[in-house]
Design a protein around this motif. Sequence first.
Motif, PDB file in Angstrom:
ATOM      1  N   GLU A 106       0.823  -1.205   0.000  1.00  0.00           N
ATOM      2  CA  GLU A 106       0.000   0.000   0.000  1.00  0.00           C
ATOM      3  C   GLU A 106       0.857   1.254   0.000  1.00  0.00           C
ATOM      4  O   GLU A 106       2.069   1.203   0.226  1.00  0.00           O
ATOM      5  CB  GLU A 106      -0.894   0.015   1.242  1.00  0.00           C
ATOM      6  N   ALA A 107       0.192   2.387  -0.235  1.00  0.00           N
ATOM      7  CA  ALA A 107       0.912   3.662  -0.270  1.00  0.00           C
ATOM      8  C   ALA A 107       0.146   4.726   0.501  1.00  0.00           C
ATOM      9  O   ALA A 107       0.297   5.918   0.231  1.00  0.00           O
ATOM     10  CB  ALA A 107       1.110   4.076  -1.723  1.00  0.00           C
ATOM     11  N   LYS A 108      -0.673   4.279   1.462  1.00  0.00           N
ATOM     12  CA  LYS A 108      -1.530   5.273   2.139  1.00  0.00           C
ATOM     13  C   LYS A 108      -0.723   6.316   2.906  1.00  0.00           C
ATOM     14  O   LYS A 108      -1.205   7.420   3.121  1.00  0.00           O
ATOM     15  CB  LYS A 108      -2.529   4.558   3.064  1.00  0.00           C
ATOM     16  N   TYR A 143       1.598   7.929   1.843  1.00  0.00           N
ATOM     17  CA  TYR A 143       2.024   8.970   0.904  1.00  0.00           C
ATOM     18  C   TYR A 143       0.837   9.712   0.287  1.00  0.00           C
ATOM     19  O   TYR A 143       1.002  10.518  -0.609  1.00  0.00           O
ATOM     20  CB  TYR A 143       2.894   8.349  -0.206  1.00  0.00           C
ATOM     21  N   LEU A 144      -0.363   9.404   0.783  1.00  0.00           N
ATOM     22  CA  LEU A 144      -1.570  10.038   0.252  1.00  0.00           C
ATOM     23  C   LEU A 144      -1.612  11.506   0.663  1.00  0.00           C
ATOM     24  O   LEU A 144      -1.322  11.846   1.806  1.00  0.00           O
ATOM     25  CB  LEU A 144      -2.813   9.299   0.793  1.00  0.00           C
ATOM     26  N   ASP A 145      -1.938  12.341  -0.282  1.00  0.00           N
ATOM     27  CA  ASP A 145      -2.097  13.762   0.022  1.00  0.00           C
ATOM     28  C   ASP A 145      -3.577  14.013   0.291  1.00  0.00           C
ATOM     29  O   ASP A 145      -4.382  14.088  -0.647  1.00  0.00           O
ATOM     30  CB  ASP A 145      -1.612  14.592  -1.181  1.00  0.00           C
ATOM     31  N   THR A 194      -5.556  17.025  -1.561  1.00  0.00           N
ATOM     32  CA  THR A 194      -5.996  17.005  -2.960  1.00  0.00           C
ATOM     33  C   THR A 194      -6.717  15.711  -3.326  1.00  0.00           C
ATOM     34  O   THR A 194      -7.128  15.537  -4.475  1.00  0.00           O
ATOM     35  CB  THR A 194      -4.780  17.175  -3.904  1.00  0.00           C
ATOM     36  N   SER A 195      -6.839  14.799  -2.351  1.00  0.00           N
ATOM     37  CA  SER A 195      -7.488  13.511  -2.647  1.00  0.00           C
ATOM     38  C   SER A 195      -8.924  13.530  -2.158  1.00  0.00           C
ATOM     39  O   SER A 195      -9.208  14.027  -1.065  1.00  0.00           O
ATOM     40  CB  SER A 195      -6.735  12.374  -1.960  1.00  0.00           C
ATOM     41  N   ASN A 227     -10.330  10.559  -6.875  1.00  0.00           N
ATOM     42  CA  ASN A 227      -9.153  11.161  -7.489  1.00  0.00           C
ATOM     43  C   ASN A 227      -8.160  11.384  -6.354  1.00  0.00           C
ATOM     44  O   ASN A 227      -8.360  12.231  -5.500  1.00  0.00           O
ATOM     45  CB  ASN A 227      -9.559  12.493  -8.129  1.00  0.00           C
ATOM     46  N   ASP A 264      -4.150  11.696  -4.866  1.00  0.00           N
ATOM     47  CA  ASP A 264      -2.750  12.022  -5.171  1.00  0.00           C
ATOM     48  C   ASP A 264      -1.824  11.443  -4.106  1.00  0.00           C
ATOM     49  O   ASP A 264      -2.092  11.570  -2.907  1.00  0.00           O
ATOM     50  CB  ASP A 264      -2.569  13.545  -5.201  1.00  0.00           C
ATOM     51  N   SER A 306      -4.082   1.183  -2.489  1.00  0.00           N
ATOM     52  CA  SER A 306      -4.560   2.057  -1.416  1.00  0.00           C
ATOM     53  C   SER A 306      -5.840   2.772  -1.824  1.00  0.00           C
ATOM     54  O   SER A 306      -6.749   2.957  -1.018  1.00  0.00           O
ATOM     55  CB  SER A 306      -3.490   3.081  -1.046  1.00  0.00           C
TER      56      SER A 306
END
Lengths: 315, 365
Positions: free
Chosen positions: A246-248, A250-252, A255-256, B204, B206, B268
Amino acid sequence: MKKKILFLLLLFLVGFQVEAKEPTLCDRDSLPNHGVHKKWKITENNLDNVKRTPCVDASEKIYDFAGVLTEEEYDALKARIDKYIRRTNMDFVIVIESYPYQTDSENEDYAADFYDYNDFGIEFEKYSGTLFFRNTYEKDPYYDVYTFGDAQLYYDYDRLQVLLDGVYDNIHEGNYYAGFIRYIDYLEDFYRQGKSLKNYTVDEDGYLQKNYTYPLPEFIVFSTIITFIVMVILVRKNKMIAKAEEAKDYLDPATSKITHKEDKFVSTYTTSYRITSSSSSGGSFGGSFGGGGGSFHSHSGSSGGGHSSGGGRHG
Amino acid sequence: MDEVKVKDEQALENKCPSCTASIKFNPTLGKFKCEYCGSVFTLEELKKYKNNASTDEKNKPIEEQVGVDDYDGYISYKCESCGAEIVADEQTASTFCIYCGNTAILKSKLSGKFTPSRIIPFKNDKDLAVETFKKLRKGKPLMPREFTSVKNIERIRGIYIPFWLYDVNVSGDIKMKGKIVTTWIAGEMHYTKTDTYDVIRGGNMDYHSIPVDGSSRFDNDTMNTLEPFHFEELVPYNHAYLSGFYAEKYDEEGQTSFDEAGKRALNSTRIALESDPKRYTSKTIVSNQLVATQKKREYVLLPVWMVNVKFNNKMHLFAMNGQTGEFVGDIPLDGKRFVFYMILTFVISMAVISIIHYVCFKLGV
């Protein structure tokens, strides 16, 4: 002629004696401890029960207050009973009486008190013995077998059901002698088969106590599963490398966002089933008679020790 | 051994402005310290002295600089300190002279397209790696007793690992079948009602700086396990930071590297969208139309201590995040201890369940 009259008189007297043998009764009030020689303490709570209970000679074994057995039958039965007692080392009592009652438990209380407050089983460990109570009460004749001490281990509820059903016809029809002989046969047969309640013992007060049994196979399976889980956890402690999926982190969040939500109803269906009752009705034994539920757990009497019963039969 | 054909290049090293001895970056000070005269310098101060390695001069791309085509992937460098020949392979960007021990920064390896844009300088030192290794035993009963002995450490190297940091955008929808199951009892009947919905969630999202190891020499999973790195501490790249450490250049890039970052971002996003509708008893994804797009890519060097451990004639590799101190690696299992703990657990389990069973029996529960 005189000889003929004398013969008839003798025959009458003999006939009178043959018809019944009255139990020998004693007066409790005149005896120390109200004639109770067992370890039960006589208190205010059970004094009335003790006084109400007939005081009998425990060596007679058959107490035919209703006068249903002939003397010959009595003697033959007594001989058979003595043999049974020698063989099993447990006491044996038959009580026949017309005892008005409302509920079956009154029969049980009467029978238990009869056994407890007389000297039955006193020469055997834990006062072991059986009592067959035939209540000839006209409105609702009844009979049941009560077991005391180690007799509870030999004659459990299931065996008593066989026995009570087996003697039903004889008892119901008033063939008491045949019925009691059959009853003794059953007891001797069951005794030969050994204890049926193998996982139980009887305590000093006559109550059944379940023995501790160790469920080894179940515990082995349980412990194996626990060991497996613990070992997997311990092994995983040594494995620190894990693939990143996962990459949570690194979630912004600024803007998400979730841009589209749609929930469209498609279909519905309902299933049903009837709930089966988990409590089944207990203890009916065929059309000719009903019976109490009964249980192989010890009942506490009004005062004395524990005992078991077969549940009884009406008829 | 076969003769190795090599290319010749010039190695760089940092010189102390005070005594001209070799000067290295000190992670705990966060500055450059001369081990001979004890002088301490910041990067800016080194730059002022036009130190060889610290200048901002950008070299030309390596393929333009070297015109040799007949070599076996090894390149020779001349040590600035002692003039000895240093041979390194294609991926090595910073190494040590085997004769004088000075750092040899192979500048051409980190030039042109191989020039990292930023770097996180080492913040912890070799001693911490050793201490952390020694403490590994804690909470790991199946580890061989002697494993964490310092004598088992064959080598500890501080290496700047090439990483790609991807900014990824994921957009699209997932379609699910959602079911709401309600049950109730009326009289003697038990009812189960199942409502089915078509559920769509679009998003959406990022993601910034998803790191992907750019060197094929290092196991990706190990590098992933070292995360997180605190990227706010990234500083503009300068060759000077490599002094005292090894460095690698990337040999993995393009779609393969992005796929790794994209896959993580997609996972994710899917999880976030799937978990959004809360009211359903169960959800099943019927279609997934999420697309990951690379928004930005940055080439950086991240600090990692690599610890090689030799135990029972087998090599075990551990890595420590040179910034956070996170220590990772697979520890071997001790067979005897495994059996001992297995039996011990079984016996304890049997004893506990037996006691509980007996007490419950006695209490009539």
